[in-house]
Design a protein around this motif. Structure first.
Motif, short mmCIF file in Angstrom:
data_model
loop_
_atom_site.label_atom_id
_atom_site.label_comp_id
_atom_site.label_asym_id
_atom_site.label_seq_id
_atom_site.Cartn_x
_atom_site.Cartn_y
_atom_site.Cartn_z
N THR A 224 30.42 -16.29 -3.50
CA THR A 224 29.66 -17.53 -3.61
C THR A 224 29.20 -17.97 -2.23
OG1 THR A 224 31.67 -18.87 -3.41
CG2 THR A 224 30.96 -18.27 -5.64
N ASP A 225 28.09 -18.70 -2.24
CA ASP A 225 27.53 -19.18 -0.98
C ASP A 225 27.01 -20.59 -1.21
OD1 ASP A 225 26.46 -19.43 1.56
OD2 ASP A 225 24.57 -18.49 0.99
N TRP A 226 27.55 -21.54 -0.47
CA TRP A 226 27.13 -22.94 -0.59
C TRP A 226 26.48 -23.34 0.73
CZ3 TRP A 226 26.29 -26.67 -3.88
CH2 TRP A 226 26.21 -27.99 -3.43
N ARG A 230 22.17 -25.69 -1.92
CA ARG A 230 21.86 -24.57 -2.81
C ARG A 230 23.11 -23.73 -3.00
NH1 ARG A 230 17.37 -25.82 -5.35
NH2 ARG A 230 17.08 -23.62 -5.91
N ARG A 232 24.73 -20.24 -4.47
CA ARG A 232 24.39 -18.88 -4.89
C ARG A 232 25.65 -18.13 -5.33
NH1 ARG A 232 21.57 -20.17 -0.41
NH2 ARG A 232 19.29 -20.07 -0.53
N ARG A 234 26.79 -14.16 -6.19
CA ARG A 234 26.37 -12.76 -6.07
C ARG A 234 27.46 -11.87 -6.66
NH1 ARG A 234 22.96 -9.56 -2.87
NH2 ARG A 234 23.77 -7.47 -2.40
N THR A 240 22.12 -11.61 -8.22
CA THR A 240 22.36 -12.91 -7.59
C THR A 240 21.72 -14.02 -8.40
OG1 THR A 240 22.41 -11.89 -5.39
CG2 THR A 240 22.07 -14.28 -5.49
N ARG A 241 22.40 -15.14 -8.54
CA ARG A 241 21.84 -16.33 -9.18
C ARG A 241 21.89 -17.48 -8.19
NH1 ARG A 241 19.83 -13.44 -11.97
NH2 ARG A 241 20.32 -12.83 -14.11
N GLU A 242 20.74 -18.12 -8.01
CA GLU A 242 20.71 -19.35 -7.22
C GLU A 242 20.71 -20.51 -8.20
OE1 GLU A 242 17.55 -21.44 -4.32
OE2 GLU A 242 18.41 -19.55 -3.58
N PRO A 244 20.37 -24.33 -9.06
CA PRO A 244 19.82 -25.59 -8.52
C PRO A 244 20.64 -26.80 -8.95
CG PRO A 244 18.53 -24.88 -10.41
CD PRO A 244 19.56 -23.83 -10.19
N THR A 342 15.22 -26.63 -12.69
CA THR A 342 15.36 -27.51 -11.53
C THR A 342 14.69 -28.83 -11.83
OG1 THR A 342 15.32 -25.62 -10.00
CG2 THR A 342 14.83 -27.80 -9.08
#
Length: 723
Positions: A224-226, A230, A232, A234, A240-242, A244, A342
């Motif tokens: 995960t990426d915060w 945003r 994300r 992976r 990958t899903r972003e 919103p 979004t």
């Protein structure tokens, strides 16, 4: 001078609405309205996403619970837990599913937990449900601490995901041996509708995946990426899903269409159990011929949930009430397929609305082409809806409340000014026409004559009345007496028609044709028509009394009776004719049926004959007597007909008793029990104390059918061959 002339309209149509919209947005009143409006637009606009083909549901439905209610191994709901490993194992008979996600809580101990534990160990990719909540006594079991630590996902502490105070994890070894875990909480908006979901939920600064996220990763490892609002996700396979997320950590779901939700692949648990029994008994050699072949679950994401009412797992979606597992499946499909919406900031809605309003100022106060003034609201709505749809295709949701509030407000203010300054000539003609034509029609005609001439279509009640045996009356009277009689009768009836908001369509000799609900639309039109019809029956009795007292006209004329037919439904209404000579009238199947009912009233000896559409909306206030099922000329579909008897308050025990006996007789008639039917119909006349015309009609019909029985497939509907 010309430039300053338009400053005040610009202020009224742009600045004032803009300030109001800014205030509404500032106080946060527009959020719920935006979502409600977008729901409505989503229903209207074409869909551009399809539900994932990778997701299927094993449904513990009404059939499953009812079928196995007395089964020793399952019993009544909740089922014994040893059934779940059986269901899961069946899906793995051939190619196993990607993951099995259980949308059922196992947070309390049972005698069958060992079966779940064995399933966790032996069956692999299974995710169990956890549930979080706020309020109440905070208590954490010892095993829950271990489970919580085991499934915690390392995320930054400043994430906006929803936070809860209490947690309920799967009980004991069920949770400790669970390969995976997911949270089943759903969070409705303030209006109670479930539109959004979250990939994670927090408890004690720990993060846990929801069902949707678990479906997306399907047991695979993920990162995960915060960053900068945003989020994300992976997967190890690179997908990958972003997401919103909103400020509250929720994301707007794409809810597909109602038809798609109802057609999500759902396989009854009862069907799987039956298929497994067939396999164990060697009743079926080819697995594909089973009721639920195991290939249906090959490489799928399988959700196990409930739709039976007894499980109380329903949620309110934009499409209405659905089982909770359906909503979870939608959220899972959103993440699996990337169908995430979004919600754009409110400034987008305000800005687009103000742009449209500035164009409106030019069209109303600079442009001199009147047609463009009238058509601009439609164009403006088209521009806004087109913009909304364009962004919607990009999975962006344009706030709609600004346009819905601001555009009508601004355009009405501008149009009110034009109406005041340019309406003097219209008001002059208004005063003249109101002395000649029905005021309601005049008002509509002056507002939009072209529109009424083209016609419109909406719900109305069609009214037809005709004097019984008028030909005999006209032959007995002189021309002057006939004209006088008609004038008295038509004047009295038309007065009642208009007093109940009816519009006179036309006179056809002694017949009166009326419209309720047009040109001024009124939701009460069926009740107004019934009120008018009963008042006309009473008024005719008064007229007959006066004529008898004066010994006026002939004996036949003094005994005048009429018949009325009523039907409500959609019809085309408007001015029909030429530019120089036109009348306001109605057309369509609804109208034709009302005319046929008026004619059919003669056969049943009733003054007022109505359709089921009238009875269904007026039965609380008026009493209707069921008479028959008929098929009128020119219409294939059968019609259920009723006699309008009286107000409910005027009912007598005698009427109720007789009508109940009549219904019994009609049921015997439908069952082809002719002698029993005749006996009941004869009893009706006995209760009334006079020969009941509908009963006599049905007796003759039964006698004829007794001699010549109907063919197979006879539905009891009587077909009228005349109009």
């Amino acid at each position: 001078m010309k430039q300053t002339k338009y400053l005040f309209p610009f202020f009224l149509m742009v600045i004032v609405p803009g300030a109001i919209l800014a205030m509404i947005s500032l106080f946060g009143f527009s959020n719920t309205l935006n979502r409600k409006l977008s729901d409505s637009l989503f229903h209207i606009l074409p869909t551009h996403h399809r539900f994932s083909k990778d997701i299927v549901i094993i449904d513990i439905d009404e059939q499953s619970i009812a079928k196995y209610a007395d089964h020793p191994e399952l019993g009544q709901w909740p089922w014994k837990r040893n059934i779940y490993p059986t269901l899961i194992g069946y899906t793995k008979l051939l190619t196993p599913p990607k993951i099995t996600i259980i949308d059922i809580m196992f947070t309390e101990r049972s005698d069958y937990d060992e079966a779940l534990v064995a399933g966790n160990i032996n069956l692999g990719e299974i995710s169990h449900a956890a549930n979080f909540r706020n309020g109440g006594f905070v208590f954490t079991r010892k095993d829950e601490e271990n489970i919580a630590e085991k499934f915690n996902v390392a995320l930054p502490s400043d994430t906006p995901f929803p936070r809860y105070e209490n947690a309920s994890f799967p009980i004991g070894e069920v949770g400790e041996t669970a390969p995976m875990i997911h949270v089943v909480n759903v969070i409705s908006d303030t209006d109670g509708i479930l539109r959004r979901f979250t990939p994670f939920i927090r408890w004690k600064n720990k993060h846990y995946p929801t069902l949707a996220l678990q479906a997306f990763v399907s047991g695979k490892s993920y990162e995960t990426d915060w960053k900068e609002g945003r989020f994300r996700i992976r997967r190890e396979d690179g997908v990958t899903r972003e997401v919103p997320l909103g400020k509250d950590g929720l994301v707007r779901a794409y809810f597909y269409t109602e038809e798609e939700l109802r057609n999500i692949p759902r396989y009854s648990a009862a069907g799987i159990i039956e298929s497994l029994n067939q396999l164990n008994a060697n009743e079926v050699e080819d697995p594909e011929k089973l009721l639920v072949p195991p290939t249906f679950f090959d490489n799928k994401i399988v959700l196990i949930g409930t739709s039976a009412a007894a499980t109380h797992d329903d949620v309110v979606t934009p499409h209405g009430l659905f089982p909770g597992v359906i909503a979870q499946a939608v959220f899972a499909s959103n993440l699996v397929e990337g169908h995430l919406l979004t919600e754009l900031p409110e400034i987008w809605g305000i800005g687009s609305t103000l742009f449209i309003l500035m164009i409106g100022v030019i069209i109303l106060f600079v442009n001199q082409w009147h047609f463009l003034r009238n058509v601009y609201p439609v164009l403006a709505i088209g521009i806004f809806v087109g913009s909304f749809y364009f962004l919607y295709r990009l999975d962006l949701v344009l706030p709609s409340s600004s346009f819905v509030i601001g555009f009508p407000l601004a355009y009405l203010i501008g149009f009110a000014y034009l109406t005041y300054t340019e309406g003097k000539e219209k008001r002059k003609f208004n005063n003249i026409l109101r002395n000649l034509v029905d005021p309601g029609v005049v008002s509509e005609a002056l507002e939009n004559m072209d529109s009424l001439k083209k016609g419109g279509e909406w719900e109305i009640t069609a009214f037809f009345s005709d004097v019984a045996g008028f030909s005999s009356i006209s032959e007995e009277l002189s021309a002057s007496d006939l004209a006088r009689l008609l004038n008295e009768y038509l004047s009295a009836m038309t007065k009642i028609l208009k007093a109940n908001s009816g519009t006179l369509d036309k006179y056809i000799g002694d017949a009166i044709v009326g419209i309720f609900g047009a040109p001024i639309q009124n939701n009460e039109h069926p009740k107004l028509a019934c009120t008018a019809a009963l008042a006309m029956v009473t008024e005719l009795e008064v007229l007959r009394s006066v004529w008898n007292e004066k010994q006026d006209y002939t004996e036949t004329a003094r005994g005048m009776k009429f018949r009325i037919g009523l039907n409500c439904g959609p019809a085309k209404v408007g001015f029909m004719g030429t530019d120089s000579l036109a009348s306001y009238t109605m057309m369509g199947d609804t109208v034709n049926l009302a005319a046929r009912l008026e004619a059919a009233a003669k056969d049943y000896g009733t003054s007022i004959l109505v359709s089921e559409s009238i009875e269904s909306v007026c039965k609380d206030e008026f009493h209707f007597r069921f008479l028959d099922w008929i098929r009128v000329k020119g219409k294939e579909a059968p019609v259920k007909i009723y006699s309008l008897v009286s107000y409910v308050s005027d009912l007598t025990p005698q009427i109720i008793e007789a009508e109940e006996i009549y219904k019994q007789g009609f049921q015997f008639y439908l069952n082809r029990e002719w002698e029993k039917a005749i006996g009941r119909f004869e009893k009706v006349s006995s209760v009334f104390g006079y020969k009941d015309v509908p009963s006599q009609l049905l007796i003759k019909r039964c006698q004829a059918l007794f001699k010549n029985p109907p063919a197979e497939g006879w539905d009891g509907v009587f077909t009228r061959t005349s109009k």
